[in-house]
Design a protein around this motif. Sequence first.
Motif, mmCIF file in Angstrom:
data_model
loop_
_atom_site.group_PDB
_atom_site.id
_atom_site.type_symbol
_atom_site.label_atom_id
_atom_site.label_comp_id
_atom_site.label_asym_id
_atom_site.label_seq_id
_atom_site.Cartn_x
_atom_site.Cartn_y
_atom_site.Cartn_z
ATOM 1 N N TYR A 59 0.824 -1.203 0.000
ATOM 2 C CA TYR A 59 0.000 0.000 0.000
ATOM 3 C C TYR A 59 0.861 1.256 0.000
ATOM 4 O O TYR A 59 1.958 1.276 0.558
ATOM 5 N N ALA A 60 0.326 2.286 -0.599
ATOM 6 C CA ALA A 60 0.941 3.599 -0.472
ATOM 7 C C ALA A 60 0.721 4.089 0.957
ATOM 8 O O ALA A 60 -0.304 3.787 1.578
ATOM 9 N N ASP A 61 1.652 4.856 1.449
ATOM 10 C CA ASP A 61 1.543 5.348 2.824
ATOM 11 C C ASP A 61 0.269 6.170 3.020
ATOM 12 O O ASP A 61 -0.323 6.158 4.101
ATOM 13 N N SER A 62 -0.149 6.857 1.983
ATOM 14 C CA SER A 62 -1.302 7.750 2.097
ATOM 15 C C SER A 62 -2.614 7.012 2.305
ATOM 16 O O SER A 62 -3.603 7.609 2.742
ATOM 17 N N VAL A 63 -2.646 5.716 1.998
ATOM 18 C CA VAL A 63 -3.904 4.959 2.134
ATOM 19 C C VAL A 63 -3.779 3.812 3.122
ATOM 20 O O VAL A 63 -4.783 3.145 3.425
ATOM 21 N N LYS A 64 -2.602 3.586 3.619
ATOM 22 C CA LYS A 64 -2.375 2.467 4.533
ATOM 23 C C LYS A 64 -3.265 2.611 5.773
ATOM 24 O O LYS A 64 -3.335 3.673 6.376
ATOM 25 N N GLY A 65 -3.944 1.520 6.102
ATOM 26 C CA GLY A 65 -4.841 1.543 7.244
ATOM 27 C C GLY A 65 -6.257 1.973 6.895
ATOM 28 O O GLY A 65 -7.176 1.819 7.703
ATOM 29 N N ARG A 66 -6.454 2.526 5.707
ATOM 30 C CA ARG A 66 -7.788 2.953 5.281
ATOM 31 C C ARG A 66 -8.302 2.134 4.106
ATOM 32 O O ARG A 66 -9.505 1.853 4.020
ATOM 33 N N PHE A 67 -7.415 1.756 3.204
ATOM 34 C CA PHE A 67 -7.806 0.991 2.017
ATOM 35 C C PHE A 67 -7.338 -0.453 2.174
ATOM 36 O O PHE A 67 -6.287 -0.719 2.776
ATOM 37 N N THR A 68 -8.096 -1.369 1.599
ATOM 38 C CA THR A 68 -7.733 -2.780 1.624
ATOM 39 C C THR A 68 -7.925 -3.374 0.242
ATOM 40 O O THR A 68 -9.007 -3.259 -0.339
ATOM 41 N N ILE A 69 -6.884 -4.008 -0.258
ATOM 42 C CA ILE A 69 -6.964 -4.686 -1.550
ATOM 43 C C ILE A 69 -7.130 -6.175 -1.312
ATOM 44 O O ILE A 69 -6.527 -6.746 -0.391
ATOM 45 N N SER A 70 -7.953 -6.799 -2.116
ATOM 46 C CA SER A 70 -8.175 -8.239 -2.002
ATOM 47 C C SER A 70 -8.544 -8.765 -3.378
ATOM 48 O O SER A 70 -8.810 -7.992 -4.301
ATOM 49 N N ARG A 71 -8.582 -10.071 -3.501
ATOM 50 C CA ARG A 71 -8.931 -10.643 -4.799
ATOM 51 C C ARG A 71 -9.658 -11.964 -4.619
ATOM 52 O O ARG A 71 -9.445 -12.681 -3.624
ATOM 53 N N ASP A 72 -10.469 -12.262 -5.594
ATOM 54 C CA ASP A 72 -11.170 -13.549 -5.669
ATOM 55 C C ASP A 72 -10.911 -14.082 -7.062
ATOM 56 O O ASP A 72 -11.564 -13.668 -8.028
ATOM 57 N N ASN A 73 -9.967 -14.972 -7.171
ATOM 58 C CA ASN A 73 -9.597 -15.475 -8.490
ATOM 59 C C ASN A 73 -10.680 -16.354 -9.112
ATOM 60 O O ASN A 73 -10.698 -16.539 -10.327
ATOM 61 N N THR A 74 -11.560 -16.881 -8.304
ATOM 62 C CA THR A 74 -12.660 -17.667 -8.870
ATOM 63 C C THR A 74 -13.631 -16.766 -9.626
ATOM 64 O O THR A 74 -14.380 -17.232 -10.481
ATOM 65 N N LYS A 75 -13.596 -15.480 -9.301
ATOM 66 C CA LYS A 75 -14.457 -14.517 -9.976
ATOM 67 C C LYS A 75 -13.658 -13.566 -10.864
ATOM 68 O O LYS A 75 -14.234 -12.639 -11.440
ATOM 69 N N ASP A 76 -12.333 -13.795 -10.940
ATOM 70 C CA ASP A 76 -11.471 -12.916 -11.737
ATOM 71 C C ASP A 76 -11.692 -11.452 -11.373
ATOM 72 O O ASP A 76 -11.780 -10.573 -12.242
ATOM 73 N N THR A 77 -11.765 -11.219 -10.093
ATOM 74 C CA THR A 77 -12.059 -9.873 -9.613
ATOM 75 C C THR A 77 -11.101 -9.484 -8.494
ATOM 76 O O THR A 77 -10.797 -10.296 -7.620
ATOM 77 N N VAL A 78 -10.642 -8.264 -8.561
ATOM 78 C CA VAL A 78 -9.834 -7.678 -7.507
ATOM 79 C C VAL A 78 -10.615 -6.499 -6.935
ATOM 80 O O VAL A 78 -11.205 -5.721 -7.679
ATOM 81 N N LEU A 80 -10.915 -3.152 -4.155
ATOM 82 C CA LEU A 80 -10.236 -2.139 -3.359
ATOM 83 C C LEU A 80 -11.285 -1.503 -2.464
ATOM 84 O O LEU A 80 -12.165 -0.787 -2.950
ATOM 85 N N GLN A 81 -11.210 -1.834 -1.188
ATOM 86 C CA GLN A 81 -12.124 -1.263 -0.210
ATOM 87 C C GLN A 81 -11.565 0.061 0.276
ATOM 88 O O GLN A 81 -10.449 0.114 0.788
ATOM 89 N N LEU A 82 -12.337 1.110 0.110
ATOM 90 C CA LEU A 82 -11.910 2.453 0.494
ATOM 91 C C LEU A 82 -12.712 2.884 1.713
ATOM 92 O O LEU A 82 -13.920 3.096 1.615
ATOM 93 N N ASN A 83 -12.068 2.973 2.843
ATOM 94 C CA ASN A 83 -12.718 3.410 4.074
ATOM 95 C C ASN A 83 -12.178 4.760 4.514
ATOM 96 O O ASN A 83 -11.105 5.176 4.088
ATOM 97 N N SER A 84 -12.919 5.423 5.358
ATOM 98 C CA SER A 84 -12.503 6.720 5.903
ATOM 99 C C SER A 84 -12.025 7.656 4.802
ATOM 100 O O SER A 84 -10.947 8.249 4.881
ATOM 101 N N LEU A 85 -12.845 7.779 3.783
ATOM 102 C CA LEU A 85 -12.453 8.574 2.622
ATOM 103 C C LEU A 85 -12.217 10.025 2.988
ATOM 104 O O LEU A 85 -12.879 10.590 3.875
ATOM 105 N N LYS A 86 -11.270 10.614 2.284
ATOM 106 C CA LYS A 86 -10.919 12.019 2.465
ATOM 107 C C LYS A 86 -11.075 12.738 1.128
ATOM 108 O O LYS A 86 -10.959 12.112 0.070
ATOM 109 N N PRO A 87 -11.277 14.039 1.157
ATOM 110 C CA PRO A 87 -11.378 14.775 -0.111
ATOM 111 C C PRO A 87 -10.150 14.573 -1.001
ATOM 112 O O PRO A 87 -10.282 14.542 -2.230
ATOM 113 N N GLU A 88 -8.998 14.387 -0.413
ATOM 114 C CA GLU A 88 -7.781 14.184 -1.211
ATOM 115 C C GLU A 88 -7.717 12.811 -1.873
ATOM 116 O O GLU A 88 -6.808 12.540 -2.650
ATOM 117 N N ASP A 89 -8.684 11.954 -1.589
ATOM 118 C CA ASP A 89 -8.786 10.671 -2.285
ATOM 119 C C ASP A 89 -9.511 10.817 -3.620
ATOM 120 O O ASP A 89 -9.596 9.856 -4.393
#
Length: 120
Positions: A59-78, A80-89
């Motif tokens: 993760y980039a430092d600017s999103v660490k602790g707020r964003f989470t990346i995950s994947r489900d290869n059975t669905k060919d989908t990745v 990106l969960q974005l929490n605690s969004l800020k205007p600079e996002d």
Amino acid sequence: VQLQAFGGGLAQAGDSLRLSCTNSRRTSRNNAVGWFRQAPGKEREFVAAIAWNGHSTTYADSVKGRFTISRDNTKDTVYLQLNSLKPEDTAVYYCAVGLKSYISSQYMYWGPGTLVTVSS
């Protein structure tokens, strides 16, 4: 490879969004996937990346602790969960397939992006 990112939209500061990146040709299963973003008037920047098997993330430092990346290869989908969004996002978010890296040139295929707008 046909990547498509979706899930963007308008949010308020503190809200959450979940972005999804799908690959219609299933070629991302054995490759890392990265998320990048580009804000108006700024250069594209790295956000997060995940290894092909999901066992390693970065993760980039600017999103660490707020964003989470995950994947489900059975669905060919990745995801990106974005929490605690800020205007600079606020940015267009892109997903890409390639080598797990924070460097955009290490990714071979890119989707068209999805816009996230965060108001204060």
